[in-house]
Design an enzyme around this catalytic site. Sequence first.
Site, PDB file in Angstrom:
ATOM      1  N   SER A 191       0.822  -1.197   0.000  1.00 38.07           N
ATOM      2  CA  SER A 191       0.000   0.000   0.000  1.00 38.07           C
ATOM      3  C   SER A 191       0.866   1.262   0.000  1.00 38.07           C
ATOM      4  O   SER A 191       1.574   1.542  -0.961  1.00 38.07           O
ATOM      5  CB  SER A 191      -0.959  -0.054   1.188  1.00 38.07           C
ATOM      6  N   HIS A 395      -8.064  -5.296   0.507  1.00 37.71           N
ATOM      7  CA  HIS A 395      -6.816  -4.566   0.709  1.00 37.71           C
ATOM      8  C   HIS A 395      -5.979  -5.106   1.871  1.00 37.71           C
ATOM      9  O   HIS A 395      -4.802  -5.451   1.698  1.00 37.71           O
ATOM     10  CB  HIS A 395      -7.135  -3.080   0.936  1.00 37.71           C
TER      11      HIS A 395
END
Length: 430
Positions: A191, A395
């Site tokens: 990320s 995610h």
Amino acid sequence: MRNASFSASVEEQLLNNNLTSSAPSTEDSHQAISLTKILSGIWFNVINEDPFLTTPELIQQYGYPVEIHNVTTADGYILSLHRIPYGLKSKAAPNKPIVFLQHGILATSSDWIIMGPENSLGYLLADAGYDVWLGNSRGNFYSKNHVSMQPSEPAFWDFSWHEMGIYDLPAVLDYVLWNTSQESLNYVGFSMGSTVLYVLMSMKPEYNSKVQLAISLAPVAFMSNFKSPLLKLVAQSPLTEPMTIMLGIREFLPHGKLLDAMVDEVCSDKSLVQTICSNFIFTFCGYEPEEMNMTLLPLLLSHVPAGISAKTALHYCQDIRTGKFRQWDYGLVKNFLKYGSFSPPEYNLKAISIPVRLMYSESDWFGDPEDIHKLNKSLGNSLGEYRVSSSSFSHLDFVWAIHVKKLVNDEILRFLSHFQDTRRQQMFTI
């Protein structure tokens, strides 16, 4: 000056290094643990020590060697690095190939060890023969010190992931290479850990020679297709930034001992309101509960959130609004004075010459596949995309999933090994 590595216990390392104002001394840690245990016992009569352990303590608990190093950036922030120099299945040896792991937003080095030795990438890499270094970005629990400023000062929080890219990352990469007497390393970023790498390599291209291979997990750069409804509403609102400034919000979601104690119990298996914790996560990151280990929620949420500057979050909001990956927007006048243009410049991703492998998933609200495809075409030396096979993978699953080893980490190990073998063959041929 080289920071010392310690063979003593992690508690002694923490005490001797005096890590940060947020990473407490041993005495303070024990007092905090005692207090939260008492509160937990009064409230729910259930005590679980794991959520109160730091990243180095968790590593040591599983019998792995761990070192703590402090690095000072060019602009004065003191960052803590955690190192696993070798694993239980590999012996200590000089010149082991290095893998540097960089966490995501609101997180810490715990991203890479939180799921235990059988699943977490940090342990798996150490056991596979790599020298593993875990980074901590400025402002999180472990990197909250500065040579001249305190976190209570507004100026301390005047940074975003841009500064992490141009100051934090070069400082820690240089330190790791100097400490190990090696010329280059491998990099895995999750990320925001990928965002800061793109910033560094595009702004300071000379650092491309110091990274052999980069693997980006759920990379975040372009965010036109960002899907989290609540966060998208906040990001696109013209009131978000001025309200943040007006209210004097400098830090988002800091790490707190009392929150830890409540999370440990409210999110535990014995809690009747455990689903509130998971739904809170799903609201922001995607409604895909299949890979969430509910039993581990207290441990996971005791490490996240770990604090971040408001400007870091607002910089991502800027990406969502504009659909562009570019530097901080100061407004027309300040932009012109700083950049020589009325709009902030975009990061030149074509300047990134290191080979980059992108790993993404279909259900990632932060790293939408369309944005990943755009990123892939924009990079100067992409090694292509790898889509996680599970259609429900979201995610946070890249570090927290029940099947993270099978779906992500085994592929990372395979690709790293293949890349190292190919590189050795090329060097031998030359």
